[in-house]
Structures are given as structure tokens and as C-alpha cells.
Design an enzyme around this catalytic site. Structure first.
Site, PDB file in Angstrom:
ATOM      1  CG  HIS A  38      -2.259  -0.714   0.879  1.00 31.81           C
ATOM      2  ND1 HIS A  38      -2.357  -2.081   0.778  1.00 31.81           N
ATOM      3  CD2 HIS A  38      -3.495  -0.227   0.597  1.00 31.81           C
ATOM      4  CE1 HIS A  38      -3.603  -2.407   0.468  1.00 31.81           C
ATOM      5  NE2 HIS A  38      -4.318  -1.302   0.353  1.00 31.81           N
ATOM      6  CE  LYS A 103      -6.554 -10.999  11.233  1.00 33.71           C
ATOM      7  NZ  LYS A 103      -6.214 -10.332  12.502  1.00 33.71           N
TER       8      LYS A 103
END
Lengths: 181, 278
Positions: A38, A103
Site C-alpha cells: 500500500h 478482518k
């Protein structure tokens, strides 16, 4: 619980029918990317350079798989905790990302971006990496090979089981803890 | 003096790393089976079902239970009469590197600032306690990053006592919510110093989930904290339910008259550890 079978790339129409708590079986191409990837994607955007994949309609899976043993397309491949990508996610949603898969909780800015740009956040079962790997039929590194487990992979998934945690309308599946104050 | 060959230690450590990452400990499995039967939420039961299926699949295929094979943490009890020619640290590290390579386990160690992966999961995190005698016990734990990130150390004031400890632990679990892959296991270190509390908190995670602390007072504290944490209703993977935590394990050490150190080491449901003795 409604269950939808969806194909990538995802469309606004796909996103609009999803509500927190729905189950989705995802099919098609998704991209792996976690912390270091990222950062690199963000750097490319800052420099005005193209990304290694088309963000329009894309789904990013926050995963760093274990190495593929001989005869398998991938090793164990369950989700990592998503909040660490919160700093980058709103920008990616604004540029066409439709779904992130991980999650754990998301920041308000990410939830707002999902409302503004029609996106969803899917949860996969953490700690079930061997089981989830059965739904990944192909995988190849397409960028940042030097990152090892954190490289960006193009993965083909078949009936990848997901829960809608945050929908595009402000809905959230996670239970609020019963804290006595 | 008892001499133990470094090669024997390395081989045993390599085997432990591969085995622990693919075979769920029996006590953890029993808790999953209990949860699958007794969890109050349907979504929570479905998570336990998936985790049991995942454990079976990992054992059959030798795929890791979780892709996060952790930093490799070792607690070593080494007899003062034991000699390891070549050195115990080197023997353990070499075994770990072999195990992670041959077992197709993920290497998750990186430089904290450049974030460059060290490539072989080194360094192993090794805690050695010298003990009387000539035995050598090596415990290995695959400690994942997601649950480790939710762990905390704090220095309470002595006046805060047990109530303050409970409040800190319960609040920590509530704030962590779904992030550390509940149902979790809590290793709690009370006392010692700033660095000693987390060391004993983590070591407490090596205990069997269904054991009972030999000190009845600590056993009662563990039961009380477990009940308090499970009232939060976070449930398996944060989907709601009665199983937020599978077990609380407390370790206590004397501390400074001015201090009440407290460490909360959060362990995910994939509690992978094994031990070997020489």
C-alpha cells in the site's frame, strides 16, 4: 442471511445490493496487497505513475500468503488486520476500488469513503488460511516482488466466502462490546 | 556436565516449527469443539466449524494453519550443567531458519524502519533462563502480528489493585474487538518490572488452555477475568457471541513498592506452540 455470488470486477449495481451481514461468494480476479504494498501504491499515485493493476471495479485482499509448496498455486492465505491499510484506503476507493477484504475494524474515514464512492468492506475468516487457500485457483506476482510475502499478486478466486462487514450505506456487522461505563 | 549437540537441537527446533504451524494443539482443538457445540451465536458456531475444518486441512496438507507463521519466539530453560558446543542461540536460530524454509512457512520479520524483510524469519526471539541441573527444555511459539499488535503494557499505581487490573484488561479486549482474531487467549503478567511483566505474560501463553493454576487464588482470578471478558459479547471473529476468550493465564512476580506493572499479551485462536526436552 442473503447470499450473493458476484464476479469481479465489481460494479456500482453489485455494491448497491449488499448490506452488512450478507454473505458473498466472490469469483474472478482479486489483488493481494498489505502494508508495504500500500505504501508503494501510494507512492506511485503521488508520482503520477500508473498502478500495476486497474483500480476500477477492483477488489484488494489484505493478505500476505505463505509460500506455495510444490503442486499448489498458493500457500495458506487468510486475511490480515485491515486497520493498518486505513491510511491508504479512502484514496483507493475514490479512484475506483470497489472492495477491500480483510478482518477487523475500519476507521471512520474508510467507512465514509465507502459511502461516498460506493464501496464495501468484506471480512474473511482470520486464522483459516489453509481453508481459504482452497478457493484460490491461481496466483502470480505482478508487482513489488522484492517485498516477498507482501508483493502484489493477481489471484483467481472461486466461490471465495466473505461477509459484508461495512456496506455502502453506513451499515456495520461487528458487534459493539458490552462495556459498562 | 552434559553435552548436547547443536545439530540435535537444530533438528528438533526445525521439526517443532513445521509441526506447530500445521497441527493445532489438542487442548485448543478441544476448545473449538466445545465452542462449536455451545456458542450462542449462529455466526460464531459457523466460525468454529471453519476453524475445525481448517485444522483438519492443515494437518492433512501440511499447509500452515495461518499464513502468519509468526515471529519465532523461544522460551528456553537451560540447566547450568548443560553445554552446547557452538552455542545454544546459534543452534536454535539455524533450526528455525531450516524449519521455516523447508516447511514453506511465511517469513514475517522485517527491519522496523525500512520494512525490508530479513528473508529467513531471523532473528529468532530467544529467552533463556538458567536453571539448576542438566536438562534443556525449549518451548517454541509462532506469534502472529495481528494479536501481538493488540497487546499492551502499562504501569498502574499500586492503589489501582485488582480492580484496576481487571478494568485495564477488559477495556483492552473491548478496544481490540475483532482485530486480534477472537476467540482469543490472554497471557497476563502482573508485577516484575517494565520488561519483565510482558516476558512472563507471554510465557503464560505456553500453558494448556484447560489447566488450572496451582495457586487457588490465581486460579480464581483467571476464572473471574475470563467471565468478565466473555461478557463483552464480541464473539468469534467479532461476529457476536459468548466465546470472546478461550482462557486467561496469569503469571505473577514481585514488583517495586512504587509499581504495579501489568502486561496483557493477546494471543489469537491459532495458539501454536510446542516444546522439546533433552
Amino acid at each position: 442471511m442473503p447470499t450473493y455470488s458476484l464476479n469481479t470486477p465489481l460494479t456500482d449495481a453489485d455494491i448497491e445490493k449488499l448490506r452488512a451481514g450478507d454473505m458473498v461468494l466472490l469469483n474472478g480476479i482479486i489483488y493481494s496487497g498489505r502494508d508495504a504494498a500500500h505504501k508503494k501504491l501510494s507512492d506511485l499515485l503521488d508520482q503520477g505513475k500508473p498502478l500495476p493493476f486497474d483500480l476500477k471495479g477492483a477488489s484488494i485482499y489484505y493478505v500476505g500468503p505463505s509460500p506455495a509448496p510444490p503442486g499448489r498455486p498458493i500457500g495458506s492465505a487468510g486475511p490480515t488486520t485491515s486497520y493498518r491499510m486505513d491510511a491508504y484506503a479512502p484514496r483507493l476507493y475514490s479512484l475506483g476500488l470497489k472492495a477491500s477484504i480483510g478482518k477487523g475494524k475500519r476507521a471512520d474515514a474508510v467507512k465514509q469513503a465507502m459511502r461516498d464512492f460506493k464501496g464495501v468492506y468484506f471480512g474473511a475468516t482470520g486464522g483459516a488460511g489453509a481453508l481459504l487457500s482452497k478457493c484460490i485457483t491461481a496466483s502470480k506476482v505482478i508487482a513489488f516482488d522484492e517485498l516477498g510475502p507482501e508483493a502484489v499478486r493477481e489471484m483467481t478466486v472461486k466461490d471465495f466466502p466473505l461477509l459484508v462487514i461495512n456496506d455502502a450505506f453506513g451499515g456495520e456487522l461487528y458487534a459493539k462490546p458490552n462495556l459498562e461505563e | 556436565m552434559k553435552e548436547i549437540k547443536a545439530a540435535d537441537i537444530s533438528a528438533a527446533v526445525a521439526r517443532m516449527c513445521m509441526s506447530a504451524n500445521t497441527k493445532l494443539p489438542d487442548d485448543v482443538r478441544r476448545k473449538f469443539e466445545e465452542g462449536y457445540k455451545n456458542e450462542t451465536s449462529e455466526a460464531g458456531r459457523e466460525i468454529f466449524r471453519q476453524l475445525l475444518e481448517n485444522a483438519d486441512l492443515a494437518f492433512e496438507t501440511k499447509l500452515p494453519l495461518c499464513q502468519d507463521c509468526g515471529l519465532a519466539v523461544f522460551y528456553v530453560e537451560m540447566g547450568e550443567d548443560v553445554v552446547v558446543p557452538g552455542g545454544i542461540n546459534k543452534a536454535i536460530t539455524e533450526g528455525m531458519v531450516t524449519g521455516y524454509k523447508d516447511g514453506f512457512l511465511r517469513k514475517s520479520s522485517c527491519d522496523p524502519l525500512t520494512r525490508k524483510n530479513t528473508g529467513d524469519n531471523t532473528p529468532a526471539i530467544i529467552h533463556i533462563d538458567l536453571v539448576p541441573g542438566d536438562r534443556l527444555k525449549i518451548s517454541y511459539m509462532a506469534k502472529g502480528g495481528g494479536s501481538e499488535n493488540m497487546s499492551r503494557v502499562t504501569m498502574l499505581a499500586p492503589s489501582q489493585g485488582w480492580e484496576g487490573i481487571k478494568k485495564f484488561v477488559v477495556t483492552r479486549v473491548a478496544e481490540a474487538g475483532p482485530n486480534p482474531c477472537p476467540p482469543i487467549i490472554l497471557g497476563i503478567g502482573i508485577g516484575g518490572t517494565f520488561e519483565y511483566a510482558p516476558k512472563i505474560a507471554k510465557k503464560a501463553l505456553l500453558r494448556k488452555l484447560d489447566d488450572v493454576h496451582p495457586d487457588p487464588q490465581i486460579a480464581a482470578m483467571e476464572a473471574e477475568l475470563l467471565a468478565e471478558v466473555n461478557k463483552l459479547g464480541i464473539g468469534p471473529m467479532g461476529l457476536g457471541g459468548s466465546y470472546t476468550c478461550l482462557a486467561v493465564k496469569i503469571a505473577i512476580a514481585p514488583c517495586h513498592i512504587a509499581s504495579l506493572p501489568l502486561a496483557v499479551n493477546v494471543q489469537c485462536h491459532s495458539a501454536r506452540h510446542e516444546e522439546v526436552e533433552f
